[in-house]
Scaffold this motif. Sequence first.
Motif, mmCIF file in Angstrom:
data_model
loop_
_atom_site.group_PDB
_atom_site.id
_atom_site.type_symbol
_atom_site.label_atom_id
_atom_site.label_comp_id
_atom_site.label_asym_id
_atom_site.label_seq_id
_atom_site.Cartn_x
_atom_site.Cartn_y
_atom_site.Cartn_z
ATOM 1 N N UNK A 99 0.806 -1.230 0.000
ATOM 2 C CA UNK A 99 0.000 0.000 0.000
ATOM 3 C C UNK A 99 0.834 1.272 0.000
ATOM 4 N N UNK A 100 1.955 1.249 0.720
ATOM 5 C CA UNK A 100 2.825 2.417 0.782
ATOM 6 C C UNK A 100 3.566 2.620 -0.533
ATOM 7 N N UNK A 101 3.806 1.524 -1.235
ATOM 8 C CA UNK A 101 4.559 1.588 -2.490
ATOM 9 C C UNK A 101 3.660 1.858 -3.701
ATOM 10 N N UNK A 102 2.367 1.673 -3.562
ATOM 11 C CA UNK A 102 1.446 1.765 -4.705
ATOM 12 C C UNK A 102 1.473 3.110 -5.436
ATOM 13 N N UNK A 103 1.670 4.261 -4.764
ATOM 14 C CA UNK A 103 1.749 5.518 -5.526
ATOM 15 C C UNK A 103 2.879 5.532 -6.551
ATOM 16 N N UNK A 104 3.987 4.880 -6.207
ATOM 17 C CA UNK A 104 5.117 4.828 -7.149
ATOM 18 C C UNK A 104 4.729 4.028 -8.386
ATOM 19 N N UNK A 105 4.053 2.888 -8.186
ATOM 20 C CA UNK A 105 3.623 2.066 -9.314
ATOM 21 C C UNK A 105 2.577 2.794 -10.156
ATOM 22 N N UNK A 106 1.697 3.536 -9.485
ATOM 23 C CA UNK A 106 0.662 4.280 -10.203
ATOM 24 C C UNK A 106 1.281 5.356 -11.088
ATOM 25 N N UNK A 107 2.227 6.120 -10.527
ATOM 26 C CA UNK A 107 2.897 7.158 -11.312
ATOM 27 C C UNK A 107 3.706 6.547 -12.455
ATOM 28 N N UNK A 108 4.324 5.406 -12.193
ATOM 29 C CA UNK A 108 5.099 4.733 -13.236
ATOM 30 C C UNK A 108 4.210 4.304 -14.404
ATOM 31 N N UNK A 109 2.977 3.915 -14.090
ATOM 32 C CA UNK A 109 2.052 3.463 -15.138
ATOM 33 C C UNK A 109 1.594 4.592 -16.049
ATOM 34 N N UNK A 110 1.804 5.842 -15.612
ATOM 35 C CA UNK A 110 1.384 6.996 -16.419
ATOM 36 C C UNK A 110 2.368 7.314 -17.542
ATOM 37 N N UNK A 111 3.562 6.773 -17.458
ATOM 38 C CA UNK A 111 4.613 7.157 -18.405
ATOM 39 C C UNK A 111 4.221 6.896 -19.850
ATOM 40 N N UNK A 112 3.775 5.684 -20.154
ATOM 41 C CA UNK A 112 3.475 5.327 -21.552
ATOM 42 C C UNK A 112 2.398 6.203 -22.177
ATOM 43 N N UNK A 113 1.185 6.294 -21.591
ATOM 44 C CA UNK A 113 0.151 7.106 -22.237
ATOM 45 C C UNK A 113 0.490 8.594 -22.302
ATOM 46 N N UNK A 114 1.038 9.143 -21.220
ATOM 47 C CA UNK A 114 1.353 10.572 -21.212
ATOM 48 C C UNK A 114 2.485 10.908 -22.193
ATOM 49 N N UNK A 115 3.490 10.047 -22.257
ATOM 50 C CA UNK A 115 4.619 10.302 -23.157
ATOM 51 C C UNK A 115 4.192 10.241 -24.620
ATOM 52 N N UNK A 116 3.305 9.303 -24.956
ATOM 53 C CA UNK A 116 2.838 9.214 -26.337
ATOM 54 C C UNK A 116 1.959 10.406 -26.715
#
Length: 322
Positions: A218-235
């Motif tokens: 649960x404490x680490x989940x924000x990092x994974x969530x932000x990491x998942x944004x890279x592909x759609x936002x970068x494209x």
Amino acid sequence: MLENLKEYFTDQHVVSTFAGVLVLIFLGYVLRKKNVFTSATKDVLTTILLKLAVPCIAFNSFMTEFNKGMISVQIASFFISAAAYALTVLITRLIFRKLGKEKAQVLSIISALGQLTLFSLPVLKALFDGNDAEAMITVNTVTINFRIMTYVYSYLIISGLKFDKQSIKSSLKTICLNPIVIAMFAGLVIYLLQDVVPSVTVGGKTHSAIRIDLYCPPLYSPIKTLASLVSPLAMLLTGVICGGYDLKKVLKQKLYYLVAFIRTVLVPLMVLGLACATQFIFNVGFTEYSLTALVISFGAPVSAVICAYSVKYQREEEFVSG
């Protein structure tokens, strides 16, 4: 090795991934042309990606079990990327020498340095969804040479500053204080030391005390969530940037095609050749993940940082920005 790559790139998931990338880029392009997205949108997306999302994905890529077998691959990747950057700069400076020294310098840099952080990395993340650990670590290895080339060599060449102690010190400071580099270094330390530090037991399972992603999800989940944004936002960002260009003007210049061909075809082929030679001579265990990561790392459009340098110091800014 090459047979594995052929099989991988004919896989339905791979084809679907690249189709999705093209759709997002096209969407960003259309929204920019319609002024739904403005130049301010580009700045916001860039900030979110470079200050939050990309550092998270760089850190998260090291949250995997330590594998001694990957060490030789990453060492090879480091030297292959260094050689590829050096060879590309040297060869393209010879190719473009008749255009004048200053123009040849800039063209050699944009031929060598692609959009590794905001293009190659997101594409690989989407491509290897769920099995991206080795690919991401390989990209992070290439990133070391990429940032030295970008923030030291390219900056000094384009700005016209001399290679003295003060200018190099300033460039190295920029590298070390970069959020992506800090996150990458922190992740690397955890990756290398996870089997050395004491373990903790949570829910009947034992984990390394520094692998917070395992014993406290649960404490680490924000990092994974932000990491998942890279592909759609970068494209989307790539499409927004393209939407700000005059494509008709770009398509009329033959030099653009030559640079693009070198940047996206010849350089990746050279990297593939270097990797194959390295595997044959030194018996390095490249997999389809690490090999694909190496090749795609060198097949991206020109780096946005190089564009910024060119505009700021008025060195072929019209050509580079186009």
